[in-house]
Design an enzyme around this catalytic site. Structure first.
Site, PDB file in Angstrom:
ATOM      1  N   LYS A   1       7.474   3.171   1.336  1.00  0.00           N
ATOM      2  CA  LYS A   1       6.723   2.044   1.878  1.00  0.00           C
ATOM      3  C   LYS A   1       6.288   1.128   0.718  1.00  0.00           C
ATOM      4  O   LYS A   1       6.186   1.592  -0.417  1.00  0.00           O
ATOM      5  CB  LYS A   1       5.521   2.530   2.706  1.00  0.00           C
ATOM      6  CG  LYS A   1       4.561   3.480   1.986  1.00  0.00           C
ATOM      7  CD  LYS A   1       3.559   4.086   2.966  1.00  0.00           C
ATOM      8  CE  LYS A   1       2.481   4.863   2.226  1.00  0.00           C
ATOM      9  NZ  LYS A   1       1.579   5.573   3.125  1.00  0.00           N
ATOM     10  N   HIS A   2       6.183  -0.185   0.954  1.00  0.00           N
ATOM     11  CA  HIS A   2       6.220  -0.932   2.209  1.00  0.00           C
ATOM     12  C   HIS A   2       7.323  -1.982   2.080  1.00  0.00           C
ATOM     13  O   HIS A   2       7.115  -2.990   1.400  1.00  0.00           O
ATOM     14  CB  HIS A   2       4.890  -1.598   2.481  1.00  0.00           C
ATOM     15  CG  HIS A   2       3.715  -0.671   2.414  1.00  0.00           C
ATOM     16  ND1 HIS A   2       3.090  -0.319   1.218  1.00  0.00           N
ATOM     17  CD2 HIS A   2       3.061   0.008   3.389  1.00  0.00           C
ATOM     18  CE1 HIS A   2       2.076   0.509   1.468  1.00  0.00           C
ATOM     19  NE2 HIS A   2       2.031   0.737   2.774  1.00  0.00           N
TER      20      HIS A   2
ATOM     21  N   HIS B   1      -4.482  -4.880   5.606  1.00  0.00           N
ATOM     22  CA  HIS B   1      -5.368  -4.186   6.534  1.00  0.00           C
ATOM     23  C   HIS B   1      -6.402  -5.145   7.122  1.00  0.00           C
ATOM     24  O   HIS B   1      -6.826  -4.981   8.274  1.00  0.00           O
ATOM     25  CB  HIS B   1      -6.112  -3.041   5.821  1.00  0.00           C
ATOM     26  CG  HIS B   1      -5.238  -1.912   5.404  1.00  0.00           C
ATOM     27  ND1 HIS B   1      -4.532  -1.917   4.223  1.00  0.00           N
ATOM     28  CD2 HIS B   1      -4.943  -0.738   6.015  1.00  0.00           C
ATOM     29  CE1 HIS B   1      -3.846  -0.789   4.122  1.00  0.00           C
ATOM     30  NE2 HIS B   1      -4.079  -0.058   5.195  1.00  0.00           N
TER      31      HIS B   1
ATOM     32  N   ARG C   1      -1.652   3.076  -6.495  1.00  0.00           N
ATOM     33  CA  ARG C   1      -0.833   3.813  -5.522  1.00  0.00           C
ATOM     34  C   ARG C   1       0.640   3.697  -5.910  1.00  0.00           C
ATOM     35  O   ARG C   1       1.456   4.536  -5.527  1.00  0.00           O
ATOM     36  CB  ARG C   1      -1.029   3.248  -4.106  1.00  0.00           C
ATOM     37  CG  ARG C   1      -2.418   3.455  -3.539  1.00  0.00           C
ATOM     38  CD  ARG C   1      -2.623   2.618  -2.281  1.00  0.00           C
ATOM     39  NE  ARG C   1      -1.757   3.059  -1.189  1.00  0.00           N
ATOM     40  CZ  ARG C   1      -1.580   2.365  -0.056  1.00  0.00           C
ATOM     41  NH1 ARG C   1      -2.183   1.188   0.114  1.00  0.00           N
ATOM     42  NH2 ARG C   1      -0.796   2.831   0.892  1.00  0.00           N
TER      43      ARG C   1
ATOM     44  N   ASP D   1       4.130   0.091  10.167  1.00  0.00           N
ATOM     45  CA  ASP D   1       2.816   0.363   9.608  1.00  0.00           C
ATOM     46  C   ASP D   1       1.818   0.272  10.774  1.00  0.00           C
ATOM     47  O   ASP D   1       2.176  -0.123  11.898  1.00  0.00           O
ATOM     48  CB  ASP D   1       2.495  -0.637   8.489  1.00  0.00           C
ATOM     49  CG  ASP D   1       1.508  -0.081   7.470  1.00  0.00           C
ATOM     50  OD1 ASP D   1       0.842   0.936   7.772  1.00  0.00           O
ATOM     51  OD2 ASP D   1       1.394  -0.656   6.369  1.00  0.00           O
TER      52      ASP D   1
ATOM     53  N   ASP E   1      -1.282  10.643   5.719  1.00  0.00           N
ATOM     54  CA  ASP E   1      -1.125   9.895   4.469  1.00  0.00           C
ATOM     55  C   ASP E   1      -1.691  10.760   3.346  1.00  0.00           C
ATOM     56  O   ASP E   1      -2.916  10.836   3.174  1.00  0.00           O
ATOM     57  CB  ASP E   1      -1.875   8.558   4.526  1.00  0.00           C
ATOM     58  CG  ASP E   1      -1.181   7.539   5.412  1.00  0.00           C
ATOM     59  OD1 ASP E   1       0.049   7.392   5.288  1.00  0.00           O
ATOM     60  OD2 ASP E   1      -1.866   6.891   6.222  1.00  0.00           O
TER      61      ASP E   1
ATOM     62  N   ARG F   1      -5.770  12.369   2.682  1.00  0.00           N
ATOM     63  CA  ARG F   1      -6.666  12.769   3.781  1.00  0.00           C
ATOM     64  C   ARG F   1      -7.038  14.248   3.694  1.00  0.00           C
ATOM     65  O   ARG F   1      -8.107  14.631   4.140  1.00  0.00           O
ATOM     66  CB  ARG F   1      -5.998  12.509   5.131  1.00  0.00           C
ATOM     67  CG  ARG F   1      -5.326  11.162   5.294  1.00  0.00           C
ATOM     68  CD  ARG F   1      -6.246   9.988   5.058  1.00  0.00           C
ATOM     69  NE  ARG F   1      -5.565   8.732   5.348  1.00  0.00           N
ATOM     70  CZ  ARG F   1      -5.946   7.556   4.896  1.00  0.00           C
ATOM     71  NH1 ARG F   1      -6.999   7.460   4.107  1.00  0.00           N
ATOM     72  NH2 ARG F   1      -5.282   6.457   5.203  1.00  0.00           N
TER      73      ARG F   1
END
Length: 336
Positions: A165-166, A178, A135, A248, A62, A70
């Site tokens: 996404k999403h 999450h 985002r 996901d 990601d 990351r």
């Protein structure tokens, strides 16, 4: 052959258990997280080792920009996509050019260290969702289509497939999937004419999609990633999408409504996902892997298209990808 499970590893190098798991034909992908990243040279050594064991495997990360990236030390600090939406209000042409260049820059750096794809970009509208926020490129539908389209053109120019996404939209749901069950009580018509239109408008440029772990109860009782209606009827039949569908992360709280990790991956694949992600929980990953052992492998033609154009290079310490990379990096780092 590429299997139907994408999982993760614990450290900077493969463990003995990792190597054993990679040999399983149903393991189709590895996703890297911040704990797997020390430097560009270390990441390239890790991905090279993974491919020594499974040359055909997909390696993902990601690397959206902003708070979701990351690859940090030794890589460009990418702006949140919302920065392009802000710039678009005053300098639309400049915003589109920079969005394309940012997509190229992100993809070039990710590919250079041996990673096939970043799960990007986010195509959700920035409405009320805390987990989406900046985002997203914008809360304006047309702006998202234009800016995300430019970003994806940059990704593809670098040699990376795109993953939106999403689907069909997470931006109008307050809850963070999450950590909580996420519900969107709007009608199909309202979703289809608003949030879903970013995906519809960009479908010719999309190589893959990731459905949301959101339940739209007026449409179907299952989260979109477990819903045959959303995936088979809407995406495949009505919209004619022929790309890859990645679930996901199946360890997210909103996915747990289906049951254990074994039930979750089976539900995702049965609904029509090509590959299921089980992250940050090795016991769940092993349970999911056991559950799909006897299933046929997913569509190889579709999944093979997600392989990145990874350059043959040796990274000694830091990245050095040439003049265009250096100049683009300087421009992107100046975005406020």
């Amino acid at each position: 052959m590429i299997g139907a499970l994408m999982l993760d590893i614990a450290g900077l190098a493969l463990s003995t258990e990792d190597i054993q798991i990679l040999a399983n034909p149903q393991v189709g992908g590895i996703i890297l997280f911040s704990r797997n990243i020390e430097s560009p040279s270390q990441v390239r050594a890790l991905t090279d080792h993974i491919r020594q064991i499974r040359p055909e495997i997909l390696i993902a990360v990601d690397q959206e920009g902003g708070r979701v990236q990351r690859l940090k030390h030794g890589f460009t600090a990418l702006p949140a996509m919302g920065k392009f939406g802000n710039l678009y209000q005053t300098a639309p042409e400049q915003a589109l050019i920079l969005a394309e260049q940012c997509g190229w820059l992100m993809a070039s750096e990710v590919l250079a260290v041996g990673i096939d794809l970043s799960f990007a970009p986010v195509l959700d509208l920035n409405n009320i969702s805390d987990v989406i926020g900046d985002r997203s490129f914008s809360n304006n539908l047309e702006d998202v289509v234009l800016l995300a389209g430019a970003f994806m053109q940059g990704m593809q120019r670098a040699g990376m497939a795109t993953t939106g996404k999403h689907f069909p939209g997470h931006g109008s749901v307050k809850a963070d999937s999450h950590i909580a069950t996420a519900l969107d009580h709007r009608s199909y018509e309202e979703i289809a004419t608003t949030d879903m239109q970013t995906f519809v408008g960009l479908m010719p440029t999309l190589n893959a999609l990731m459905p949301a772990h959101v339940i739209y109860p007026q449409v179907d009782r299952n989260p979109a990633g477990f819903s045959r209606y959303w995936i088979q009827e809407i995406l495949r039949k009505q919209l004619g999408f022929e790309g890859v569908l990645f679930s996901d992360d199946l360890t997210m709280q909103a996915a747990c409504v289906v049951g254990g990790a074994d039930a979750r991956i089976l539900a995702a694949l049965e609904a029509g996902c090509d590959m299921g992600l089980v992250c940050n929980n090795r016991s769940d990953a092993l349970l999911a892997l056991q559950a799909i052992q006897d299933l046929p492998l997913p569509d190889q033609t579709r999944l093979t298209r997600m392989k990145g154009n990874i350059p043959a290079l040796t990274i000694k310490d830091e990245l050095d990808l040439g003049d265009e990379w250096l100049n683009t990096k300087k421009r992107i780092m100046q975005i406020e």
